[in-house]
Design a protein around this motif. Structure first.
Motif, PDB file in Angstrom:
ATOM      1  N   PRO A 164     -26.007 -45.085  25.345  1.00 18.84           N
ATOM      2  CA  PRO A 164     -26.991 -45.205  24.390  1.00 18.84           C
ATOM      3  C   PRO A 164     -28.348 -45.530  25.260  1.00 18.84           C
ATOM      4  N   LYS A 165     -28.241 -46.121  26.418  1.00 19.44           N
ATOM      5  CA  LYS A 165     -29.374 -46.506  27.260  1.00 19.44           C
ATOM      6  C   LYS A 165     -29.694 -45.539  28.249  1.00 19.44           C
ATOM      7  N   LEU A 166     -28.781 -44.570  28.571  1.00 19.06           N
ATOM      8  CA  LEU A 166     -28.917 -43.941  29.960  1.00 19.06           C
ATOM      9  C   LEU A 166     -29.043 -42.389  29.678  1.00 19.06           C
ATOM     10  N   THR A 167     -30.332 -41.810  29.994  1.00 17.97           N
ATOM     11  CA  THR A 167     -30.612 -40.395  29.627  1.00 17.97           C
ATOM     12  C   THR A 167     -30.907 -39.560  30.735  1.00 17.97           C
ATOM     13  N   LEU A 168     -30.530 -38.336  30.936  1.00 16.55           N
ATOM     14  CA  LEU A 168     -30.723 -37.315  31.765  1.00 16.55           C
ATOM     15  C   LEU A 168     -31.738 -36.464  31.119  1.00 16.55           C
ATOM     16  N   GLN A 169     -32.701 -36.059  32.122  1.00 10.97           N
ATOM     17  CA  GLN A 169     -33.710 -34.985  31.789  1.00 10.97           C
ATOM     18  C   GLN A 169     -33.782 -33.818  32.510  1.00 10.97           C
ATOM     19  N   ALA A 170     -34.233 -32.730  31.984  1.00 14.54           N
ATOM     20  CA  ALA A 170     -34.328 -31.532  32.712  1.00 14.54           C
ATOM     21  C   ALA A 170     -35.651 -30.901  32.293  1.00 14.54           C
ATOM     22  N   ALA A 171     -36.308 -29.948  32.821  1.00 12.86           N
ATOM     23  CA  ALA A 171     -37.459 -29.372  32.166  1.00 12.86           C
ATOM     24  C   ALA A 171     -38.022 -28.166  33.133  1.00 12.86           C
ATOM     25  N   ALA A 188     -36.137 -32.867  37.138  1.00 13.89           N
ATOM     26  CA  ALA A 188     -35.084 -33.359  36.824  1.00 13.89           C
ATOM     27  C   ALA A 188     -35.257 -34.833  36.997  1.00 13.89           C
ATOM     28  N   GLY A 189     -34.612 -35.738  36.019  1.00 15.28           N
ATOM     29  CA  GLY A 189     -34.860 -37.080  36.066  1.00 15.28           C
ATOM     30  C   GLY A 189     -33.591 -37.918  35.214  1.00 15.28           C
ATOM     31  N   ILE A 190     -33.700 -39.235  35.368  1.00 13.65           N
ATOM     32  CA  ILE A 190     -32.810 -40.203  34.774  1.00 13.65           C
ATOM     33  C   ILE A 190     -33.643 -41.327  34.372  1.00 13.65           C
ATOM     34  N   SER A 191     -33.522 -41.705  33.071  1.00 17.70           N
ATOM     35  CA  SER A 191     -34.139 -42.874  32.578  1.00 17.70           C
ATOM     36  C   SER A 191     -33.284 -43.788  31.929  1.00 17.70           C
ATOM     37  N   TYR A 192     -33.433 -45.129  32.042  1.00 15.55           N
ATOM     38  CA  TYR A 192     -32.575 -46.336  31.528  1.00 15.55           C
ATOM     39  C   TYR A 192     -33.365 -47.233  30.747  1.00 15.55           C
ATOM     40  N   ALA A 193     -33.077 -47.265  29.361  1.00 16.31           N
ATOM     41  CA  ALA A 193     -33.619 -48.387  28.771  1.00 16.31           C
ATOM     42  C   ALA A 193     -33.349 -49.664  28.699  1.00 16.31           C
ATOM     43  N   VAL A 194     -33.905 -50.433  29.563  1.00 18.47           N
ATOM     44  CA  VAL A 194     -33.478 -51.862  30.024  1.00 18.47           C
ATOM     45  C   VAL A 194     -33.688 -52.663  28.719  1.00 18.47           C
ATOM     46  N   THR A 195     -34.461 -52.546  27.579  1.00 20.69           N
ATOM     47  CA  THR A 195     -34.549 -52.958  26.414  1.00 20.69           C
ATOM     48  C   THR A 195     -35.024 -52.064  25.605  1.00 20.69           C
ATOM     49  N   PRO A 196     -35.241 -52.189  24.174  1.00 18.39           N
ATOM     50  CA  PRO A 196     -35.777 -51.060  23.326  1.00 18.39           C
ATOM     51  C   PRO A 196     -37.131 -50.862  23.666  1.00 18.39           C
ATOM     52  N   LYS A 197     -37.771 -51.663  24.412  1.00 15.76           N
ATOM     53  CA  LYS A 197     -39.255 -51.510  24.529  1.00 15.76           C
ATOM     54  C   LYS A 197     -39.618 -51.362  26.056  1.00 15.76           C
ATOM     55  N   PHE A 198     -38.759 -51.566  27.005  1.00 13.71           N
ATOM     56  CA  PHE A 198     -38.892 -51.499  28.347  1.00 13.71           C
ATOM     57  C   PHE A 198     -38.100 -50.441  28.970  1.00 13.71           C
TER      58      PHE A 198
END
Length: 228
Positions: A164-171, A188-198
């Motif tokens: 739910p917090k960790l997302t892989l990206q490709a474009a 190519a990237g990876i993102s992490y939702a530290v909080t719902p707004k950060f």
């Protein structure tokens, strides 16, 4: 300011007071810090950090907004960019669609450089399943920045939620600039939702024109974003 810019500014001045009187008006803002100011595969800051700040007011499906970006280009003198936009969000055949008309101005440029222009952009997103989302970005400018004239950008991408917090990206995108440089971009990237707004992300980008210099070369950068 150009005629297009004047018309858009007038639209913003008309829409904001009307929206402000409605009980359903929604305000939002976001700030970002990037270790390299990558935009559509190329650096806007000559490899240096970039800072952005933006705000929006939305009334139903319509929204208006402003954005500030720090920039750096020693060949033209530009040191920041400002934007004013008018947009519309809707859902079409299961796709989340956002269309925007954006007036962009590059500030600090040397005299004689064409530093303001209109851009029209459409973004679409569709959930393919509970974890996978497909995205499409299309942009068009009839008279782009500097020596570039008609310009287009098309990018497709995928987001995959590992958790739910960790997302892989490709474009993968393609940029056409009449009288300037055409190129293909990869991300190519990876993102992490530290909080719902950060949110924090780590991204790698490159283009097929790396021989033209660092602006078009490989970049691995960190992005921190905070919504309000």
């Amino acid at each position: 300011m150009s005629a297009n810019g004047t018309l858009l500014s007038a639209a913003l001045l008309l829409v904001i007071p009307v929206a402000a009187q409605a009980e359903t008006v929604k305000y939002s803002a976001e700030i970002k810090a990037l270790s390299d100011g990558i935009y559509r595969g190329v650096s806007q800051t000559e490899g240096r950090p970039q800072y952005t700040a933006g705000a929006q007011a939305a009334y139903g499906k319509v929204f208006v907004g402003v954005l500030y970006k720090s920039m750096r280009d020693r060949t033209t003198g530009v040191d920041n960019q400002t934007q004013a936009m008018l947009g519309y969000r809707t859902k079409i055949l299961g796709n989340d669609v956002t269309a925007r008309a954006i007036f962009k101005q590059y500030n600090g440029t040397r005299i004689g450089i064409d530093n303001e222009f209109m851009e029209y952009e459409v973004n679409a997103a569709r959930k393919l399943n509970a974890r996978l989302t497909a995205k499409l970005n299309l942009a068009y400018s009839p008279d782009n920045y500097g020596k570039a004239k008609e310009a287009t950008y098309a990018e497709w991408g995928l987001d995959y939620k590992l958790t739910p917090k960790l997302t892989l990206q490709a474009a993968n995108g393609f940029r056409h600039n009449q009288y300037s440089t055409d190129y293909t971009s990869y991300l190519a990237g990876i993102s992490y939702a530290v909080t719902p707004k950060f949110n924090a992300s780590l991204t790698f980008t490159t283009t097929d024109k790396s021989e033209l210099g660092a602006r078009y070369g490989d970049s691995t950068f960190v992005t921190l974003s905070k919504k309000f």
